[in-house]
Design a protein around this motif. Structure first.
Motif, PDB file in Angstrom:
ATOM      1  N   PRO A   1       2.423   4.854   6.074  1.00 48.16           N
ATOM      2  CA  PRO A   1       2.288   6.357   6.371  1.00 48.16           C
ATOM      3  C   PRO A   1       3.838   7.084   5.872  1.00 48.16           C
ATOM      4  CG  PRO A   1       2.448   5.418   8.499  1.00 48.16           C
ATOM      5  CD  PRO A   1       2.126   4.431   7.527  1.00 48.16           C
ATOM      6  N   ASP A   2       4.871   6.214   6.105  1.00 47.27           N
ATOM      7  CA  ASP A   2       6.115   6.773   5.949  1.00 47.27           C
ATOM      8  C   ASP A   2       6.420   6.869   4.391  1.00 47.27           C
ATOM      9  OD1 ASP A   2       5.925   3.704   6.021  1.00 47.27           O
ATOM     10  OD2 ASP A   2       7.985   3.777   5.431  1.00 47.27           O
ATOM     11  N   ARG A   3       5.455   6.176   3.588  1.00 52.81           N
ATOM     12  CA  ARG A   3       5.470   6.437   2.209  1.00 52.81           C
ATOM     13  C   ARG A   3       4.411   7.105   1.422  1.00 52.81           C
ATOM     14  NH1 ARG A   3       9.954   6.619   0.009  1.00 52.81           N
ATOM     15  NH2 ARG A   3       9.112   5.955  -2.071  1.00 52.81           N
ATOM     16  N   LEU A   4       3.796   7.576   2.342  1.00 51.16           N
ATOM     17  CA  LEU A   4       2.256   8.610   2.148  1.00 51.16           C
ATOM     18  C   LEU A   4       1.427   7.661   1.669  1.00 51.16           C
ATOM     19  CD1 LEU A   4       3.726  11.808   0.271  1.00 51.16           C
ATOM     20  CD2 LEU A   4       3.108  11.532   3.026  1.00 51.16           C
ATOM     21  N   ASN A   5       1.315   6.251   2.227  1.00 46.04           N
ATOM     22  CA  ASN A   5       0.445   5.171   1.901  1.00 46.04           C
ATOM     23  C   ASN A   5       0.589   4.678   0.523  1.00 46.04           C
ATOM     24  OD1 ASN A   5      -0.459   5.111   4.455  1.00 46.04           O
ATOM     25  ND2 ASN A   5      -1.580   6.588   4.259  1.00 46.04           N
ATOM     26  N   ALA A   6       1.679   5.024  -0.195  1.00 47.35           N
ATOM     27  CA  ALA A   6       1.877   4.677  -1.816  1.00 47.35           C
ATOM     28  C   ALA A   6       1.746   3.007  -1.988  1.00 47.35           C
ATOM     29  CB  ALA A   6       3.245   5.178  -2.172  1.00 47.35           C
ATOM     30  N   MET A   7       1.240   2.765  -2.891  1.00 48.42           N
ATOM     31  CA  MET A   7       0.853   1.416  -3.263  1.00 48.42           C
ATOM     32  C   MET A   7       1.833   0.688  -3.696  1.00 48.42           C
ATOM     33  SD  MET A   7      -2.503   2.464  -5.413  1.00 48.42           S
ATOM     34  CE  MET A   7      -4.170   2.394  -5.004  1.00 48.42           C
ATOM     35  N   ASN A   8       2.133  -0.688  -3.261  1.00 47.10           N
ATOM     36  CA  ASN A   8       2.892  -1.391  -3.940  1.00 47.10           C
ATOM     37  C   ASN A   8       2.292  -2.956  -4.126  1.00 47.10           C
ATOM     38  OD1 ASN A   8       2.861  -2.798  -1.262  1.00 47.10           O
ATOM     39  ND2 ASN A   8       4.626  -2.147  -0.814  1.00 47.10           N
ATOM     40  N   ASN A   9       2.851  -3.941  -4.697  1.00 49.81           N
ATOM     41  CA  ASN A   9       1.967  -5.023  -5.069  1.00 49.81           C
ATOM     42  C   ASN A   9       1.536  -5.803  -3.743  1.00 49.81           C
ATOM     43  OD1 ASN A   9       2.569  -4.751  -7.717  1.00 49.81           O
ATOM     44  ND2 ASN A   9       4.054  -6.202  -7.764  1.00 49.81           N
ATOM     45  N   THR A  10       2.297  -5.770  -2.682  1.00 54.30           N
ATOM     46  CA  THR A  10       1.544  -6.340  -1.384  1.00 54.30           C
ATOM     47  C   THR A  10       0.406  -5.530  -1.153  1.00 54.30           C
ATOM     48  OG1 THR A  10       3.813  -6.865  -0.407  1.00 54.30           O
ATOM     49  CG2 THR A  10       2.101  -6.623   1.056  1.00 54.30           C
ATOM     50  N   MET A  11       0.276  -4.236  -1.181  1.00 53.05           N
ATOM     51  CA  MET A  11      -0.995  -3.538  -0.968  1.00 53.05           C
ATOM     52  C   MET A  11      -2.169  -3.814  -1.973  1.00 53.05           C
ATOM     53  SD  MET A  11      -1.913   0.455  -0.623  1.00 53.05           S
ATOM     54  CE  MET A  11      -0.818   0.741   0.914  1.00 53.05           C
ATOM     55  N   PHE A  12      -1.805  -4.054  -3.307  1.00 51.46           N
ATOM     56  CA  PHE A  12      -2.884  -4.600  -4.363  1.00 51.46           C
ATOM     57  C   PHE A  12      -3.349  -5.792  -3.737  1.00 51.46           C
ATOM     58  CE2 PHE A  12      -0.122  -1.967  -7.444  1.00 51.46           C
ATOM     59  CZ  PHE A  12      -1.060  -0.615  -7.241  1.00 51.46           C
TER      60      PHE A  12
ATOM     61  N   ALA B   1      -1.698  11.570   4.591  1.00 54.99           N
ATOM     62  CA  ALA B   1      -2.259  11.166   3.176  1.00 54.99           C
ATOM     63  C   ALA B   1      -3.079  10.211   3.055  1.00 54.99           C
ATOM     64  CB  ALA B   1      -0.818  10.907   2.335  1.00 54.99           C
ATOM     65  N   PHE B   2      -3.794  10.175   2.211  1.00 52.63           N
ATOM     66  CA  PHE B   2      -4.834   9.165   2.067  1.00 52.63           C
ATOM     67  C   PHE B   2      -3.988   7.862   1.250  1.00 52.63           C
ATOM     68  CE2 PHE B   2      -8.075   6.977  -0.999  1.00 52.63           C
ATOM     69  CZ  PHE B   2      -8.704   6.632  -0.221  1.00 52.63           C
ATOM     70  N   CYS B   3      -3.453   8.181  -0.224  1.00 50.46           N
ATOM     71  CA  CYS B   3      -2.673   7.555  -0.880  1.00 50.46           C
ATOM     72  C   CYS B   3      -2.150   8.126  -1.956  1.00 50.46           C
ATOM     73  CB  CYS B   3      -3.623   6.376  -1.292  1.00 50.46           C
ATOM     74  SG  CYS B   3      -2.719   5.069  -2.459  1.00 50.46           S
ATOM     75  N   ALA B   4      -0.506   7.964  -2.042  1.00 51.68           N
ATOM     76  CA  ALA B   4       0.206   8.720  -3.071  1.00 51.68           C
ATOM     77  C   ALA B   4       0.254   8.049  -4.268  1.00 51.68           C
ATOM     78  CB  ALA B   4       1.564   9.296  -2.278  1.00 51.68           C
ATOM     79  N   GLY B   5      -0.540   7.043  -4.735  1.00 54.48           N
ATOM     80  CA  GLY B   5      -0.364   6.526  -5.866  1.00 54.48           C
ATOM     81  C   GLY B   5       0.419   5.384  -5.603  1.00 54.48           C
ATOM     82  N   PHE B   6       0.945   4.896  -6.806  1.00 50.41           N
ATOM     83  CA  PHE B   6       1.966   3.728  -7.113  1.00 50.41           C
ATOM     84  C   PHE B   6       3.458   4.129  -6.478  1.00 50.41           C
ATOM     85  CE2 PHE B   6       4.809   0.725  -9.123  1.00 50.41           C
ATOM     86  CZ  PHE B   6       4.639  -0.346  -8.698  1.00 50.41           C
ATOM     87  N   ASP B   7       3.884   3.461  -5.822  1.00 53.00           N
ATOM     88  CA  ASP B   7       5.240   3.688  -5.008  1.00 53.00           C
ATOM     89  C   ASP B   7       6.512   3.896  -6.219  1.00 53.00           C
ATOM     90  OD1 ASP B   7       7.691   3.991  -3.653  1.00 53.00           O
ATOM     91  OD2 ASP B   7       6.706   2.972  -1.867  1.00 53.00           O
TER      92      ASP B   7
ATOM     93  N   THR C   1      -3.598  10.981  -5.027  1.00 52.94           N
ATOM     94  CA  THR C   1      -2.997  11.096  -6.382  1.00 52.94           C
ATOM     95  C   THR C   1      -2.734   9.777  -7.096  1.00 52.94           C
ATOM     96  OG1 THR C   1      -0.456  11.170  -5.327  1.00 52.94           O
ATOM     97  CG2 THR C   1      -1.865  13.342  -5.229  1.00 52.94           C
ATOM     98  N   GLY C   2      -2.884   9.877  -8.376  1.00 48.78           N
ATOM     99  CA  GLY C   2      -2.595   8.716  -9.145  1.00 48.78           C
ATOM    100  C   GLY C   2      -3.782   7.823  -8.831  1.00 48.78           C
ATOM    101  N   GLY C   3      -2.976   6.554  -8.446  1.00 47.67           N
ATOM    102  CA  GLY C   3      -3.851   5.195  -8.173  1.00 47.67           C
ATOM    103  C   GLY C   3      -4.357   5.821  -6.863  1.00 47.67           C
ATOM    104  N   GLY C   4      -4.069   6.598  -5.941  1.00 46.96           N
ATOM    105  CA  GLY C   4      -4.870   7.045  -4.933  1.00 46.96           C
ATOM    106  C   GLY C   4      -6.232   7.562  -5.198  1.00 46.96           C
ATOM    107  N   LEU C   5      -6.298   8.358  -6.224  1.00 44.38           N
ATOM    108  CA  LEU C   5      -7.322   8.906  -6.741  1.00 44.38           C
ATOM    109  C   LEU C   5      -8.260   7.939  -7.363  1.00 44.38           C
ATOM    110  CD1 LEU C   5      -9.260  11.280  -7.735  1.00 44.38           C
ATOM    111  CD2 LEU C   5      -8.010  11.327  -9.737  1.00 44.38           C
TER     112      LEU C   5
END
Length: 272
Positions: free
Chosen positions: A30-41, A68-74, A119-123
């Motif tokens: 949540p502190d990164r708006l659930n942005a994706m990183n390789n660990t999340m993938f 946020a749902f997911c702000a895409g790639f961090d 947004t982005g990858g979150g979409l």
């Protein structure tokens, strides 16, 4: 359902089973708006494959922690991308894409509970789900063109075109503009918008309707709906449907449904 996956500790995800057969997967950065990183993938792929193997899992709800749902790639992890060689960047893309493919390929229906920005990858992640329910605060954009990349990423170009039509998908893909929740309904990007504070209740109610049906019937329905987006003719679609129905009549759920109808009682489906 075997509890092992639900009790595992993940770095970027949280899992919960609020009702029998329904599993909630929550992006937890949540502190990164659930942005994706390789660990999340990696964790998304592992969880999707793990849940796919659980007969007791009937519906999966995917949502985000916080606002946020997911702000895409961090973007904090993106600086090195330009320095990767061609094959290194291909490896990076395939790591991300495998997580989307694993989610889309799950035999269980998946519901994206879009609680905020996607947004982005979150979409792309929301598009990989079968159904999308939005909170009033939800908003969507392709984002890729805003950072010098293509909207042809993580399945977005294929799925967005089929959901919204080529003209709308082109506009969103070329402009990267933001789509708010109410517009998302009108362009068929989401199934519905929940009232304030009701998103998860609505998703759980939808999941309960699905869980009440035959597991095999639901899974074969998902397979037919997905595969027939890709076949080139009505005849091929009919052939796939025929095979599914023939298989389902060999199980126990259809005879149970007929017996329940005659006896005026709810059916007791087992999926066998």
């Amino acid at each position: 359902m075997s509890p092992d996956l639900l009790t595992q500790a993940f770095e970027t995800l949280e899992l919960d089973e609020p009702s029998p057969g329904t599993v909630v997967v929550r992006l937890n950065r949540p502190d990164r708006l659930n942005a994706m990183n390789n660990t999340m993938f990696d964790e998304l792929e592992r969880v999707a494959l793990g849940l796919n193997d659980r007969d007791g899992c009937r519906v999966v709800i995917l949502t985000g922690a916080g606002r946020a749902f997911c702000a895409g790639f961090d973007l904090a992890d993106a600086e090195h991308l330009a320095d990767l060689g061609a094959m290194g960047m291909l490896d990076q893309q395939e790591l991300a894409a495998r997580s989307m493919l694993a989610i889309r390929s799950m035999r269980q229906p998946t519901i994206a509970a879009v609680n905020g920005a996607a947004t982005g990858g979150g979409l792309a992640l929301s598009l990989a789900c079968d159904l999308r329910i939005a909170a009033p605060a939800a908003q969507f954009n392709t984002a890729f063109v805003k950072i010098g990349l293509s909207s042809g990423d993580l399945g977005t170009s294929w799925l967005l075109t089929r959901l919204c039509g080529p003209a709308v998908a082109s506009e969103l893909g070329f402009t990267g503009r933001m789509v708010l929740a109410e517009e998302a309904v009108t362009i068929r990007l989401v199934n519905s918008v929940s009232a304030e504070g009701a998103l998860m209740d609505d998703c759980l109610a939808l999941a309960a309707q699905i869980v009440a049906n035959s597991p095999g019937g639901v899974q074969m329905s998902k397979r037919a709906l997905q595969m027939n987006m890709e076949v080139g003719s009505f005849a091929a679609a009919i052939e796939l449907e025929n095979r599914g129905q023939a298989l389902l009549t060999r199980g126990t759920d259809m005879p149970e449904a007929l017996a329940a109808f005659k006896e005026k009682r709810p059916p007791r489906f087992t999926g066998t």
